[in-house]
Design a protein around this motif. Structure first.
Motif, PDB file in Angstrom:
ATOM      1  N   UNK A 167      -0.973 -14.486  31.248  1.00  0.00           N
ATOM      2  CA  UNK A 167      -2.317 -14.196  30.765  1.00  0.00           C
ATOM      3  C   UNK A 167      -2.545 -14.807  29.383  1.00  0.00           C
ATOM      4  N   UNK A 168      -1.557 -14.696  28.516  1.00  0.00           N
ATOM      5  CA  UNK A 168      -1.685 -15.285  27.176  1.00  0.00           C
ATOM      6  C   UNK A 168      -1.755 -16.811  27.260  1.00  0.00           C
ATOM      7  N   UNK A 169      -1.017 -17.394  28.201  1.00  0.00           N
ATOM      8  CA  UNK A 169      -1.061 -18.853  28.379  1.00  0.00           C
ATOM      9  C   UNK A 169      -2.448 -19.294  28.834  1.00  0.00           C
TER      10      UNK A 169
ATOM     11  N   UNK B 295     -13.187 -15.843  24.830  1.00  0.00           N
ATOM     12  CA  UNK B 295     -13.167 -14.636  25.640  1.00  0.00           C
ATOM     13  C   UNK B 295     -11.827 -13.928  25.491  1.00  0.00           C
ATOM     14  N   UNK B 296     -11.843 -12.666  25.820  1.00  0.00           N
ATOM     15  CA  UNK B 296     -10.609 -11.902  25.888  1.00  0.00           C
ATOM     16  C   UNK B 296     -10.417 -11.425  27.326  1.00  0.00           C
ATOM     17  N   UNK B 297      -9.148 -11.339  27.743  1.00  0.00           N
ATOM     18  CA  UNK B 297      -8.816 -10.922  29.096  1.00  0.00           C
ATOM     19  C   UNK B 297      -7.988  -9.641  29.049  1.00  0.00           C
ATOM     20  N   UNK B 298      -8.295  -8.738  29.955  1.00  0.00           N
ATOM     21  CA  UNK B 298      -7.553  -7.488  30.075  1.00  0.00           C
ATOM     22  C   UNK B 298      -7.162  -7.287  31.535  1.00  0.00           C
ATOM     23  N   UNK B 299      -5.968  -6.782  31.754  1.00  0.00           N
ATOM     24  CA  UNK B 299      -5.527  -6.402  33.095  1.00  0.00           C
ATOM     25  C   UNK B 299      -5.267  -4.904  33.084  1.00  0.00           C
TER      26      UNK B 299
ATOM     27  N   UNK C  70      -5.104 -10.825  24.017  1.00  0.00           N
ATOM     28  CA  UNK C  70      -4.994 -10.717  22.559  1.00  0.00           C
ATOM     29  C   UNK C  70      -4.216  -9.445  22.235  1.00  0.00           C
ATOM     30  N   UNK C  71      -3.060  -9.556  21.576  1.00  0.00           N
ATOM     31  CA  UNK C  71      -2.262  -8.369  21.275  1.00  0.00           C
ATOM     32  C   UNK C  71      -3.051  -7.317  20.512  1.00  0.00           C
ATOM     33  N   UNK C  72      -2.788  -6.055  20.859  1.00  0.00           N
ATOM     34  CA  UNK C  72      -3.382  -4.886  20.193  1.00  0.00           C
ATOM     35  C   UNK C  72      -4.869  -4.702  20.472  1.00  0.00           C
TER      36      UNK C  72
END
Length: 285
Positions: free
Chosen positions: A210-212, A221-225, A237-239
């Protein structure tokens, strides 16, 4: 009544002209601008949503490729004569030789299939209390505990004796992987007579994946699973965190095109990442 009319209708010409300007020009022009702004806002939101859905589809394809390759490696392990020999007849070689052979096989698999994304971890158990891994473990490798892992529960597997666990707790040394969860394929290794001679776990570090993906994307954009129950698994994105209200909206309506989170002033685009029971849901915002 006449007094009320006099009060509402200006008596002087300049006031009448001003009132006519406000009612006939200013108010309609303002209403038209508001209507156009709302139309443009809706069109922009749909355009962003379409781009995000396309991005999610691309992400799904890359993850699907990794899943497909992981499954192919399982088939390779089942068909490899060296693996079968080490697991069925460990007494033919000493412990160090068996370990060296298995580690070479894991290394070759990573070099062949996962060259550009090496965050895949292998573990194989035989039926003689031996454990072979391609990674430094977080905890001591205790055969009994590993064999009794719920992932190897036969009742959860299909007729081919394998199944996927989408939120498998990370068991790799923290210096190697800091992800909280892995996507793991649990399987029994069986011969042509369907006799079990070993067990395998192949795990994909999809937080690394996901970070890659996030680094490669040109969109801000930010991605969340998250799981279907709303549990946070990973984020690009950490945290960074999703609010409970947003997670509830996503898990209740994972098929919706998009929605607006007013609290964070963000456009949220949910989408299903991996179609299995209890599969993760990915959100873009």
């Amino acid at each position: 009544m006449s007094r009320l009319i006099r009060f509402l209708v200006p008596q002087k010409l300049k006031y009448r002209l001003f009132t006519a300007f406000v009612c006939l020009i200013l108010l309609p022009f303002g209403a038209l601008n508001l209507y156009n702004f709302q139309r443009i806002e809706t069109l922009v939101q749909k355009k962003i949503s379409q781009q995000s859905h396309y991005q999610l589809e691309q992400m799904y394809r890359t993850l699907e490729d990794q899943i497909s390759i992981a499954f192919k490696t399982l088939i390779f392990l089942q068909q490899d004569d060296t693996v079968k020999s080490v697991l069925i007849h460990p007494e033919q070689r000493n412990v160090l030789e068996n370990k060296r052979l298995m580690e070479n096989i894991f290394k070759n698999l990573n070099n062949s299939f996962f060259l550009y994304n090496p965050s895949v971890y292998f573990m194989i158990l035989d039926l003689n209390e031996s454990v072979y891994t391609s990674y430094p473990p977080k905890d001591a490798l205790i055969y009994k505990d590993l064999r009794n892992n719920p992932g190897f529960n036969r009742s959860l597997m299909n007729t081919s004796s394998y199944h996927w666990v989408s939120s498998d707790a990370n068991y790799v040394l923290r210096d190697v992987s800091t992800s909280a969860y892995l996507l793991s394929l649990y399987a029994y290794l069986e011969d042509t007579q369907n006799q079990t001679y070993g067990m395998a776990r192949i795990s994909i570090d999809y937080s690394y994946w996901l970070r890659s993906i996030h680094k490669q994307s040109d969109l801000q954009q930010q991605y969340f699973v998250i799981t279907r129950s709303g549990e946070n698994i990973s984020q690009s994105v950490p945290d960074s965190l999703l609010s409970e209200e947003v997670k509830a909206q996503i898990t209740e309506h994972p098929g919706q095109q998009y929605f607006i989170d007013k609290a964070s002033n963000s456009l949220i685009v949910p989408g299903l990442v991996y179609c299995q029971p209890h599969s993760p849901v990915c959100a873009v915002c």
